[in-house]
Each structure stands twice: as C-alpha cells, then as structure tokens.
Design a protein around this motif. Structure first.
Motif, mmCIF file in Angstrom:
data_model
loop_
_atom_site.group_PDB
_atom_site.id
_atom_site.type_symbol
_atom_site.label_atom_id
_atom_site.label_comp_id
_atom_site.label_asym_id
_atom_site.label_seq_id
_atom_site.Cartn_x
_atom_site.Cartn_y
_atom_site.Cartn_z
ATOM 1 N N SER A 249 0.847 -1.175 0.000
ATOM 2 C CA SER A 249 0.000 0.000 0.000
ATOM 3 C C SER A 249 0.890 1.233 0.000
ATOM 4 O O SER A 249 1.588 1.501 0.973
ATOM 5 C CB SER A 249 -0.888 -0.033 1.254
ATOM 6 O OG SER A 249 -1.813 0.998 1.200
ATOM 7 N N LYS A 273 -1.184 -0.880 -4.174
ATOM 8 C CA LYS A 273 -2.431 -0.212 -3.798
ATOM 9 C C LYS A 273 -2.140 1.282 -3.630
ATOM 10 O O LYS A 273 -1.115 1.644 -3.044
ATOM 11 C CB LYS A 273 -2.951 -0.802 -2.485
ATOM 12 C CG LYS A 273 -4.295 -0.252 -2.054
ATOM 13 C CD LYS A 273 -4.854 -1.036 -0.893
ATOM 14 C CE LYS A 273 -4.399 -0.505 0.450
ATOM 15 N NZ LYS A 273 -4.833 0.852 0.766
ATOM 16 N N ILE A 360 -15.893 -4.264 0.240
ATOM 17 C CA ILE A 360 -15.322 -4.242 1.593
ATOM 18 C C ILE A 360 -16.310 -4.941 2.524
ATOM 19 O O ILE A 360 -17.357 -4.396 2.874
ATOM 20 C CB ILE A 360 -15.051 -2.791 2.043
ATOM 21 C CG1 ILE A 360 -14.039 -2.159 1.084
ATOM 22 C CG2 ILE A 360 -14.522 -2.751 3.479
ATOM 23 C CD1 ILE A 360 -14.079 -0.655 1.039
ATOM 24 N N GLU A 362 -15.267 -6.711 5.455
ATOM 25 C CA GLU A 362 -14.809 -6.593 6.846
ATOM 26 C C GLU A 362 -13.684 -5.570 6.854
ATOM 27 O O GLU A 362 -13.015 -5.382 5.843
ATOM 28 C CB GLU A 362 -14.253 -7.934 7.363
ATOM 29 C CG GLU A 362 -15.288 -9.001 7.624
ATOM 30 C CD GLU A 362 -14.675 -10.352 8.001
ATOM 31 O OE1 GLU A 362 -15.297 -11.084 8.767
ATOM 32 O OE2 GLU A 362 -13.585 -10.677 7.502
ATOM 33 N N MET A 363 -13.487 -4.934 8.011
ATOM 34 C CA MET A 363 -12.381 -3.971 8.113
ATOM 35 C C MET A 363 -11.439 -4.368 9.240
ATOM 36 O O MET A 363 -11.791 -5.147 10.130
ATOM 37 C CB MET A 363 -12.924 -2.554 8.331
ATOM 38 C CG MET A 363 -13.664 -2.036 7.104
ATOM 39 S SD MET A 363 -14.042 -0.276 7.202
ATOM 40 C CE MET A 363 -12.424 0.482 7.020
ATOM 41 N N ILE A 393 -12.298 -7.201 0.373
ATOM 42 C CA ILE A 393 -11.372 -6.781 1.409
ATOM 43 C C ILE A 393 -11.990 -7.351 2.669
ATOM 44 O O ILE A 393 -13.160 -7.060 2.984
ATOM 45 C CB ILE A 393 -11.304 -5.235 1.536
ATOM 46 C CG1 ILE A 393 -10.798 -4.594 0.253
ATOM 47 C CG2 ILE A 393 -10.443 -4.848 2.724
ATOM 48 C CD1 ILE A 393 -9.331 -4.783 -0.029
ATOM 49 N N PRO A 409 -5.973 -6.325 4.693
ATOM 50 C CA PRO A 409 -5.085 -5.262 5.203
ATOM 51 C C PRO A 409 -4.962 -5.383 6.721
ATOM 52 O O PRO A 409 -5.675 -6.175 7.337
ATOM 53 C CB PRO A 409 -5.820 -3.987 4.819
ATOM 54 C CG PRO A 409 -7.269 -4.369 4.818
ATOM 55 C CD PRO A 409 -7.367 -5.860 4.558
ATOM 56 N N GLY A 410 -4.062 -4.568 7.290
ATOM 57 C CA GLY A 410 -3.838 -4.656 8.736
ATOM 58 C C GLY A 410 -2.864 -5.784 9.009
ATOM 59 O O GLY A 410 -3.110 -6.628 9.871
ATOM 60 N N TYR A 424 -3.206 -4.978 13.798
ATOM 61 C CA TYR A 424 -2.374 -5.805 12.909
ATOM 62 C C TYR A 424 -2.396 -7.279 13.281
ATOM 63 O O TYR A 424 -2.475 -7.632 14.460
ATOM 64 C CB TYR A 424 -0.922 -5.325 12.959
ATOM 65 C CG TYR A 424 -0.713 -3.987 12.293
ATOM 66 C CD1 TYR A 424 -0.928 -3.821 10.924
ATOM 67 C CD2 TYR A 424 -0.293 -2.884 13.023
ATOM 68 C CE1 TYR A 424 -0.743 -2.595 10.310
ATOM 69 C CE2 TYR A 424 -0.095 -1.644 12.412
ATOM 70 C CZ TYR A 424 -0.332 -1.515 11.061
ATOM 71 O OH TYR A 424 -0.153 -0.306 10.458
ATOM 72 N N VAL A 441 0.145 -4.638 2.833
ATOM 73 C CA VAL A 441 1.033 -4.052 3.838
ATOM 74 C C VAL A 441 1.421 -2.642 3.411
ATOM 75 O O VAL A 441 1.905 -2.444 2.294
ATOM 76 C CB VAL A 441 2.322 -4.900 4.011
ATOM 77 C CG1 VAL A 441 3.192 -4.328 5.119
ATOM 78 C CG2 VAL A 441 1.978 -6.360 4.297
ATOM 79 N N ARG A 443 2.634 0.565 6.023
ATOM 80 C CA ARG A 443 3.762 1.087 6.791
ATOM 81 C C ARG A 443 4.852 0.066 7.073
ATOM 82 O O ARG A 443 6.024 0.420 7.168
ATOM 83 C CB ARG A 443 3.248 1.728 8.090
ATOM 84 C CG ARG A 443 2.619 3.080 7.838
ATOM 85 C CD ARG A 443 1.729 3.544 8.962
ATOM 86 N NE ARG A 443 0.446 2.861 8.944
ATOM 87 C CZ ARG A 443 -0.574 3.161 9.745
ATOM 88 N NH1 ARG A 443 -0.430 4.120 10.650
ATOM 89 N NH2 ARG A 443 -1.708 2.504 9.651
ATOM 90 N N TYR A 446 6.713 0.654 3.557
ATOM 91 C CA TYR A 446 7.229 1.948 3.099
ATOM 92 C C TYR A 446 7.910 2.773 4.195
ATOM 93 O O TYR A 446 8.667 3.690 3.911
ATOM 94 C CB TYR A 446 6.178 2.762 2.331
ATOM 95 C CG TYR A 446 5.024 3.316 3.148
ATOM 96 C CD1 TYR A 446 5.187 4.402 3.993
ATOM 97 C CD2 TYR A 446 3.763 2.745 3.030
ATOM 98 C CE1 TYR A 446 4.126 4.914 4.721
ATOM 99 C CE2 TYR A 446 2.687 3.240 3.763
ATOM 100 C CZ TYR A 446 2.878 4.328 4.608
ATOM 101 O OH TYR A 446 1.822 4.816 5.329
HETATM 102 P P1 5BU Z 1 -0.860 -0.033 7.030
HETATM 103 O O1 5BU Z 1 0.190 1.030 6.984
HETATM 104 O O2 5BU Z 1 -0.289 -1.451 6.719
HETATM 105 O O3 5BU Z 1 -1.628 -0.008 8.315
HETATM 106 O O4 5BU Z 1 -1.850 0.342 5.825
HETATM 107 C C1 5BU Z 1 -3.017 -0.378 5.549
HETATM 108 C C2 5BU Z 1 -3.682 0.152 4.313
HETATM 109 O O5 5BU Z 1 -4.863 -0.619 4.065
HETATM 110 C C3 5BU Z 1 -4.137 1.595 4.376
HETATM 111 O O6 5BU Z 1 -3.983 2.144 3.093
HETATM 112 C C4 5BU Z 1 -5.607 1.538 4.728
HETATM 113 O O7 5BU Z 1 -6.315 2.602 4.145
HETATM 114 C C5 5BU Z 1 -6.027 0.222 4.110
HETATM 115 N N1 5BU Z 1 -7.102 -0.475 4.844
HETATM 116 C C6 5BU Z 1 -6.933 -0.943 6.123
HETATM 117 O O8 5BU Z 1 -5.892 -0.793 6.727
HETATM 118 N N2 5BU Z 1 -7.969 -1.602 6.733
HETATM 119 C C7 5BU Z 1 -9.161 -1.819 6.127
HETATM 120 O O9 5BU Z 1 -10.055 -2.453 6.700
HETATM 121 C C8 5BU Z 1 -9.315 -1.319 4.812
HETATM 122 C C9 5BU Z 1 -8.274 -0.672 4.203
HETATM 123 BR BR1 5BU Z 1 -10.920 -1.588 3.941
#
Ligand code: 5BU
Length: 472
Positions: A249, A273, A360, A362-363, A393, A409-410, A424, A441, A443, A446
């Motif tokens: 990401s 992404k 999407i 689940e988050m 997602i 993600p996460g 995470y 992934v 942070r 990057y």
């Molecule tokens: P991270 O730096 O690994 O925490 O970034 C996670 C990316 O995935 C970030 O761009 C979020 O906008 C994206 N994301 C997320 O973290 N969790 C979610 O449930 C969704 C998107 Br949908």
C-alpha cells in the motif's frame, strides 16, 4: 486465577504455541487448531507461569501425591519447575528405553505404593498420559491424578476417568476460543471451524474420530483458470509466477515517492495499492509512469477509493473528477453500504474498460461495524455481481467460491496497532488462520529504511504461509 489464564492464552497465541490453519495431527487427522507447546522453553517467564498455574490447579483439586512426573518431552521442564518451586520430588520417565527388562524406565527415588502426579502440556485422547501412567504403575507407583495445560476437549478427560485417572486442566478449547474471540485475535469463522472440529472428532467410545480428508486447497494457478474476469485471471497468474501474494500500500503524498516505492518493491509484489486522493501532485504523467512500472514489474494497480455513495455519484467519482480512476486502476473497491446501486453505477463505467472491483466486507480497524449480517449481505451482493466483483477486502475467508479473492489489510510482522484504531495480524495469521489470498502491507514496508528488503521479507513470509496451506 482467571485473569492469569486469560493473559496466558494471549501470550501463548502471541508466541505461536497456539496456531490456527490446516494441520495434520499425529493420528493423521486434519485439524484447524494446533498446539505446539515446545516453543515455551524459549520464553522462561511464560513457562514459569504455566508451571505455577499447573501447580495451583492441582492444589485446588485437592489431589494428593508424593512425586510429579512430566510426560516426555514437552512437559518435562514444567514438571521440573513445579518440583523445584514447591519442593516436591520429581521422577523422569525414560522414553527411549523400550526394553523393560534391562533399562530403568523411571529415574528418581520413590516408595512403592506412593502416588505420582502426571504433568502434561496438551491432552487430546489421553493416550500419552495413559501410557506414562502404565509405565509408572509397572514399577509400583500409583497414579490417580494428572494435570494439563490445555485440554482439547475431545474426550480425553472421560477416557482417563475410565482408566481411574482424574484429569484437571488449566484451560479447554472452548474457553481458549472464547478468550481469543473476545480479544479479536481470531475471526468467528475460525472459532466456529474449531468448535465443529472438536464436536466431530471426539475420542469417546462409539465416537471414534472419522478419518476425514480435508478439501483440497486449490493453487493460485488453478483458481486463476476458474476465473472469468480478466483482472482476476491476471492477478492469480502474477501471484503464481512471481511467487508473491503481497500487495504493498503506497500511502505516500507525492508522485515521486509513490513511483520510487513502486520501482523498489515492484519485483516482490503482485499488486500496488494507491490512495490517489492523498497525493498533492497527482497528474496524467504520474499515471503514465505508474502504468509503465506495472507493466515492467508485472503488478496490478488497485486504487483503494472505497466508493460509498449512490450509483449516479460514484459513476462520476470513478470516471471523472481529478483522478479518472477508471482509466488507470485495474481494480478498485466499494462499500456495500449504499446497496447494489453502488455497483450498478461503477459497472456502467468499469465493465467496458475490463476493470474489476472488490467489496469491503470486513475492516481491520477496532470497533468497525462491518460484521455479522452486514458482512453476509456483502458476500451475497458480490455473488450477484460476479461480472464485476472479483473478491473482498476482509479479515477472514468469507466464501468457499475459489474465484473470489480475499485481500487482508492490517498486516505487520511486528506491531499490534497504530494508536488510531488500526489492528495488525502477522502474515502467517492472515494467510493460514484467516485464509487471506493476498496480504496488504503499508507502513510495514514503506516506513522501513530499506523498503525493497522489507517487501522481500513480507513476500517470503506470506508465500510460505500459502505453501503451508497448500501442503496441509
Ligand atoms: P498499514 O500502513 O499497513 O496499516 O496500511 C493499511 C492500508 O490498508 C491503508 O492504506 C488503509 O487505508 C487500508 N485499509 C486498512 O488498513 N484496513 C481496512 O479495513 C481497509 C483498508 Br478496507
């Protein structure tokens, strides 16, 4: 004591002494949960706590004994700690001395007719405890009690009772699942799978475990072949060829930064992404350069736009405005919240351009509302729009349909959150426990001083986890 048990279970999960996935047990049975307590020797504080809780559990039960004996090998250090801290003599059972006549099976001093407590790490059918009891009894000891850290609750306790041994456990599978669910360490679907497994694999008489063959896990190549949508086919094909189920990401604010990252991590990823609307200098030149990098390194471009308005508005947001997303992003995503109109609107723009969409379902963020019935309804909506929706997602596998791709993600190799709600899990957890196809992934890559090496680490971890799933 219950707070300590809860903390212990969380610690055991963190050090991967408790794992979820597809495992072949000693008996040849496939299990969705696996306890590997051997690792605790590397964590003395945890090992000590296990020994203390074993001791307190035994004392609470009122069991009387003159010596303790650990079932070799994992429970040996546990019995040793109990013995040393509470001044109760220990016995060691030799495992390798098969010949009862010539070798001593039990090391240590004891009185004939005295009671010995058996200590064990995990009980499934109870057969290891029984075997140790038989050896102890063969030299004149009496065994009436055993204590275990984790009881898989598959009938071992009852089996041992029939053999005259009272088993006490610190924690059982049901309580373990309850604790891990309450702390959102595993999704409900995984907990339910384990509960089903325990129900269907009891060792109680008349309920001998069926030899169950788990469903074959399809490879990315096989799944790609089953897909109709060209973006899904291309993604699976890239994943297989590059041995990568990693999406990075690129949440960076300038074109230069995004392009530099894309070039660095390009060889290790199946997908990049973007969040175009966080960039200060988005331009057609940027899009051109990104597309060239995607062609050169072979990755899919996914604009994480999260459309969430009525069909007519999202149509404009997708096609027009500053970003013309549909012109360059192979893949985008949408919330199911507005109803199927959101997909109807996006489709009218995307289908002609052979673009695809994820829903999407689940988050990853703490307290989010995309759960339960909402998630189920999202899956249904995807099934009704398979010409455009190629996956989800999500934080867990939501459907057995192999043509749907699950992206999670996460994910980070270290770190549990970001202080702003992000939560995470490890690549292993995402791919094996939660059955993600692609990990996302940001942070973790990057922000690393060397993003290329970081991407390689995530690529290896996630692909090895996928290979583990394939092999089990
Ligand atoms: P991270 O730096 O690994 O925490 O970034 C996670 C990316 O995935 C970030 O761009 C979020 O906008 C994206 N994301 C997320 O973290 N969790 C979610 O449930 C969704 C998107 Br949908």
């Amino acid at each position: 004591m219950s707070d300590r048990v809860e903390q212990l279970i969380l610690d055991l999960f963190a050090i991967e002494a408790v794992k979820f996935g597809d495992f072949t047990l000693k008996s040849g049975i496939q299990s969705p949960i696996y306890f590997d307590l051997r690792v605790i020797v590397s964590y003395p504080v945890i090992m000590n706590e296990v020994a203390e809780l074993l001791w307190e559990t035994t004392k609470k039960s009122g069991a009387k004994f003159a010596t303790v004996c650990g079932v070799p090998y994992t429970a040996l250090p546990l019995a040793t700690l109990m013995s040393a801290h509470h001044d109760v003599p220990m016995l060691i059972r030799r495992k390798e001395a098969k010949d009862y006549g010539t070798k001593k099976m039990i090391e240590g001093k004891f009185e004939i007719g005295s009671r010995c407590l058996i200590v064990e790490d995990v009980v499934t059918s109870g057969s290891s405890v029984k075997e140790t009891a038989q050896v102890l009894e063969s030299v004149g000891l009496v065994v009436t009690d055993a204590v275990v850290l984790l009881d898989r609750e598959q009938g071992g306790k009852q089996k041992l009772k029939e053999a005259g041994i009272e088993l006490k456990g610190i924690c059982g599978t049901a309580q373990l699942l309850e604790i891990l669910r309450r702390h959102e360490k595993i999704p409900e679907s995984v907990a339910e799978q384990v509960r089903d497994f325990v129900r269907n694999n009891s060792f109680l008489p008349g309920l001998e475990p069926p030899v169950k063959k788990s469903r074959k896990v399809l490879s990315y190549r096989e799944r790609g072949d089953l897909c109709q949508h060209p973006v899904a086919r291309q993604l699976f094909s890239i994943m297989e060829k590059k041995k990568s189920n990693l999406a990075v990401s690129a949440d960076l604010c300038t074109a230069e930064q995004v392009l530099q990252l894309a070039d660095q991590v390009g060889p290790h990823i199946c997908m990049l992404k973007t969040h175009a609307d966080i960039m200060t200098d988005f331009s057609t030149e940027f899009v051109q350069s990104l597309t060239e990098l995607a062609d050169r390194h072979q990755f899919i471009i996914f604009e994480d736009r999260k459309f969430a308005d009525i069909g007519s508005t999202v149509q404009h947001q997708y096609r027009d405005g500053l970003y013309h997303i549909a012109d360059w992003a192979h893949l985008t995503n949408a919330h199911a919240l507005p109803g199927s109109g959101v997909l109807e609107g996006l489709k009218q723009v995307g289908l002609d351009k052979k673009r695809a969409c994820l829903l999407i379902a689940e988050m990853s963020s703490k307290g989010n509302l995309a759960t339960g019935d909402y998630t189920k309804a999202t899956v249904k909506m995807a099934e009704e729009h398979k010409d455009f929706v190629v996956g989800f997602i999500s934080q867990s596998q939501l459907t057995e349909d192999p043509t749907f791709i699950h992206m999670t993600p996460g994910v980070q190799l270290s770190g549990s959150g970001d202080g702003l709600g992000q939560q995470y899990v490890s690549p292993w957890d995402a791919v094996v426990t939660r059955r993600a196809d692609v990990i996302i992934v940001g942070r973790g890559v990057y922000k690393d001083p060397d993003p290329a090496s970081a991407a390689q680490r995530y690529q290896t971890a996630a692909f090895e986890a996928y290979q583990h799933r394939l092999a089990n």
